[in-house]
Design a protein around this motif. Structure first.
Motif, PDB file in Angstrom:
ATOM      1  N   ALA A   1      36.426 -18.070  52.814  1.00 31.03           N
ATOM      2  CA  ALA A   1      36.392 -18.192  51.350  1.00 31.03           C
ATOM      3  C   ALA A   1      36.774 -16.888  50.649  1.00 31.03           C
ATOM      4  CB  ALA A   1      35.021 -18.665  50.888  1.00 31.03           C
ATOM      5  N   GLU A   2      36.229 -15.772  51.093  1.00 32.62           N
ATOM      6  CA  GLU A   2      36.529 -14.495  50.438  1.00 32.62           C
ATOM      7  C   GLU A   2      38.004 -14.124  50.579  1.00 32.62           C
ATOM      8  OE1 GLU A   2      35.105  -9.811  50.268  1.00 32.62           O
ATOM      9  OE2 GLU A   2      34.106 -11.176  51.656  1.00 32.62           O
ATOM     10  N   SER A   3      38.557 -14.324  51.774  1.00 29.83           N
ATOM     11  CA  SER A   3      39.971 -13.980  51.944  1.00 29.83           C
ATOM     12  C   SER A   3      40.869 -14.903  51.128  1.00 29.83           C
ATOM     13  CB  SER A   3      40.371 -13.988  53.424  1.00 29.83           C
ATOM     14  OG  SER A   3      40.235 -15.269  53.978  1.00 29.83           O
ATOM     15  N   LEU A   4      40.468 -16.161  50.950  1.00 31.95           N
ATOM     16  CA  LEU A   4      41.254 -17.071  50.110  1.00 31.95           C
ATOM     17  C   LEU A   4      41.146 -16.668  48.637  1.00 31.95           C
ATOM     18  CD1 LEU A   4      43.161 -19.443  49.934  1.00 31.95           C
ATOM     19  CD2 LEU A   4      41.173 -20.978  49.956  1.00 31.95           C
ATOM     20  N   GLU A   5      39.962 -16.271  48.191  1.00 31.45           N
ATOM     21  CA  GLU A   5      39.810 -15.752  46.823  1.00 31.45           C
ATOM     22  C   GLU A   5      40.769 -14.589  46.588  1.00 31.45           C
ATOM     23  OE1 GLU A   5      35.029 -16.505  45.965  1.00 31.45           O
ATOM     24  OE2 GLU A   5      35.686 -14.662  46.982  1.00 31.45           O
ATOM     25  N   ASN A   6      40.779 -13.662  47.527  1.00 33.69           N
ATOM     26  CA  ASN A   6      41.651 -12.486  47.412  1.00 33.69           C
ATOM     27  C   ASN A   6      43.125 -12.862  47.437  1.00 33.69           C
ATOM     28  OD1 ASN A   6      39.429 -10.753  47.264  1.00 33.69           O
ATOM     29  ND2 ASN A   6      39.391 -10.425  49.477  1.00 33.69           N
ATOM     30  N   ALA A   7      43.500 -13.789  48.314  1.00 31.63           N
ATOM     31  CA  ALA A   7      44.897 -14.212  48.404  1.00 31.63           C
ATOM     32  C   ALA A   7      45.365 -14.882  47.112  1.00 31.63           C
ATOM     33  CB  ALA A   7      45.085 -15.160  49.591  1.00 31.63           C
ATOM     34  N   ILE A   8      44.512 -15.722  46.543  1.00 32.72           N
ATOM     35  CA  ILE A   8      44.862 -16.388  45.283  1.00 32.72           C
ATOM     36  C   ILE A   8      45.047 -15.345  44.179  1.00 32.72           C
ATOM     37  CG2 ILE A   8      44.026 -17.925  43.471  1.00 32.72           C
ATOM     38  CD1 ILE A   8      42.574 -19.518  45.728  1.00 32.72           C
ATOM     39  N   ALA A   9      44.074 -14.448  44.053  1.00 34.32           N
ATOM     40  CA  ALA A   9      44.135 -13.421  43.004  1.00 34.32           C
ATOM     41  C   ALA A   9      45.364 -12.530  43.178  1.00 34.32           C
ATOM     42  CB  ALA A   9      42.856 -12.587  43.005  1.00 34.32           C
ATOM     43  N   GLU A  10      45.628 -12.104  44.398  1.00 37.34           N
ATOM     44  CA  GLU A  10      46.783 -11.233  44.635  1.00 37.34           C
ATOM     45  C   GLU A  10      48.094 -11.961  44.354  1.00 37.34           C
ATOM     46  OE1 GLU A  10      46.633  -9.147  48.352  1.00 37.34           O
ATOM     47  OE2 GLU A  10      44.563  -8.529  48.010  1.00 37.34           O
ATOM     48  N   SER A  11      48.170 -13.232  44.713  1.00 33.73           N
ATOM     49  CA  SER A  11      49.382 -14.009  44.467  1.00 33.73           C
ATOM     50  C   SER A  11      49.682 -14.114  42.976  1.00 33.73           C
ATOM     51  CB  SER A  11      49.218 -15.409  45.061  1.00 33.73           C
ATOM     52  OG  SER A  11      50.290 -16.235  44.709  1.00 33.73           O
ATOM     53  N   ILE A  12      48.679 -14.399  42.186  1.00 29.91           N
ATOM     54  CA  ILE A  12      48.881 -14.554  40.746  1.00 29.91           C
ATOM     55  C   ILE A  12      49.061 -13.200  40.070  1.00 29.91           C
ATOM     56  CG2 ILE A  12      47.866 -15.452  38.605  1.00 29.91           C
ATOM     57  CD1 ILE A  12      48.801 -17.605  40.706  1.00 29.91           C
ATOM     58  N   SER A  13      48.407 -12.161  40.584  1.00 24.44           N
ATOM     59  CA  SER A  13      48.437 -10.846  39.933  1.00 24.44           C
ATOM     60  C   SER A  13      49.826 -10.205  39.912  1.00 24.44           C
ATOM     61  CB  SER A  13      47.444  -9.888  40.595  1.00 24.44           C
ATOM     62  OG  SER A  13      47.907  -9.487  41.869  1.00 24.44           O
ATOM     63  N   VAL A  14      50.714 -10.620  40.795  1.00 23.20           N
ATOM     64  CA  VAL A  14      52.053 -10.021  40.815  1.00 23.20           C
ATOM     65  C   VAL A  14      52.992 -10.661  39.789  1.00 23.20           C
ATOM     66  CG1 VAL A  14      51.873  -9.309  43.226  1.00 23.20           C
ATOM     67  CG2 VAL A  14      52.944 -11.500  42.673  1.00 23.20           C
ATOM     68  N   GLN A  15      52.559 -11.728  39.162  1.00 23.32           N
ATOM     69  CA  GLN A  15      53.397 -12.397  38.176  1.00 23.32           C
ATOM     70  C   GLN A  15      53.431 -11.590  36.872  1.00 23.32           C
ATOM     71  OE1 GLN A  15      52.581 -16.594  37.759  1.00 23.32           O
ATOM     72  NE2 GLN A  15      52.004 -16.764  39.900  1.00 23.32           N
ATOM     73  N   PRO A  16      54.515 -11.722  36.103  1.00 24.64           N
ATOM     74  CA  PRO A  16      54.651 -10.965  34.858  1.00 24.64           C
ATOM     75  C   PRO A  16      53.495 -11.207  33.889  1.00 24.64           C
ATOM     76  CG  PRO A  16      56.709 -12.070  35.403  1.00 24.64           C
ATOM     77  CD  PRO A  16      55.675 -12.576  36.355  1.00 24.64           C
ATOM     78  N   PHE A  17      53.077 -10.128  33.239  1.00 23.05           N
ATOM     79  CA  PHE A  17      52.104 -10.125  32.151  1.00 23.05           C
ATOM     80  C   PHE A  17      50.650 -10.306  32.591  1.00 23.05           C
ATOM     81  CE2 PHE A  17      56.093 -12.079  30.483  1.00 23.05           C
ATOM     82  CZ  PHE A  17      56.584 -10.935  29.855  1.00 23.05           C
ATOM     83  N   VAL A  18      50.376 -10.401  33.887  1.00 24.06           N
ATOM     84  CA  VAL A  18      48.991 -10.512  34.342  1.00 24.06           C
ATOM     85  C   VAL A  18      48.373  -9.119  34.364  1.00 24.06           C
ATOM     86  CG1 VAL A  18      47.457 -11.148  36.251  1.00 24.06           C
ATOM     87  CG2 VAL A  18      49.447 -12.577  35.709  1.00 24.06           C
ATOM     88  N   GLU A  19      47.366  -8.944  33.529  1.00 23.89           N
ATOM     89  CA  GLU A  19      46.646  -7.669  33.497  1.00 23.89           C
ATOM     90  C   GLU A  19      45.537  -7.656  34.541  1.00 23.89           C
ATOM     91  OE1 GLU A  19      43.635  -5.850  30.351  1.00 23.89           O
ATOM     92  OE2 GLU A  19      45.731  -5.747  29.669  1.00 23.89           O
ATOM     93  N   SER A  20      44.805  -8.760  34.636  1.00 23.64           N
ATOM     94  CA  SER A  20      43.770  -8.858  35.666  1.00 23.64           C
ATOM     95  C   SER A  20      43.434 -10.321  35.920  1.00 23.64           C
ATOM     96  CB  SER A  20      42.510  -8.086  35.263  1.00 23.64           C
ATOM     97  OG  SER A  20      41.862  -8.732  34.198  1.00 23.64           O
TER      98      SER A  20
END
Length: 121
Positions: A36-55
């Motif tokens: 679960a924790e690694s999936l949380e991190n993977a989801i967050a990291e995947s979305i965080s590289v998209q334009p305009f994502v601050e956090s």
């Protein structure tokens, strides 16, 4: 006559695209209490590289995961009801705070705008 689209409207569009992509990309993923924790991190990291994502923060409800685990294999599939997301999109002079959280009354993972901040240019 065409009206000018505001920075806040563009920020809202960007937030909606990111939350929708997140939901449709990751629901159905195999998950266990161990992953679960690694999936949380993977989801967050995947979305965080998209334009305009601050956090972005992603939390998966371990209690729901535990209740859905297959007894023989020890995993289940990620469902929208398991995911809580907090997202900040920064577009020009706007910071938009958005979220996705399961609403029991609606039986639906609702995506919404929480707050919009605008600074002077």
């Amino acid at each position: 006559m065409s009206e000018k689209i505001t920075d806040a409207e563009n920020a809202a569009f960007e937030a909606g695209i990111k939350l929708g992509a997140l939901y449709h990309q990751f629901t159905g993923s195999p998950i266990s209490l161990h992953t679960a924790e690694s999936l949380e991190n993977a989801i967050a990291e995947s979305i965080s590289v998209q334009p305009f994502v601050e956090s972005i923060t992603v939390k998966i409800d371990r209690d729901i995961v535990r209740s859905k685990l297959n007894n023989e294999f020890g995993y289940c599939e990620l469902e929208g009801r398991m995911i809580t997301v907090k997202l900040i999109v920064a577009y020009k002079n706007v910071r938009l705070f958005a979220s996705m959280e399961y609403e029991r009354e609606l039986d639906y993972p609702l995506m919404k705008i929480e707050k919009v901040e605008s600074s002077s240019e």
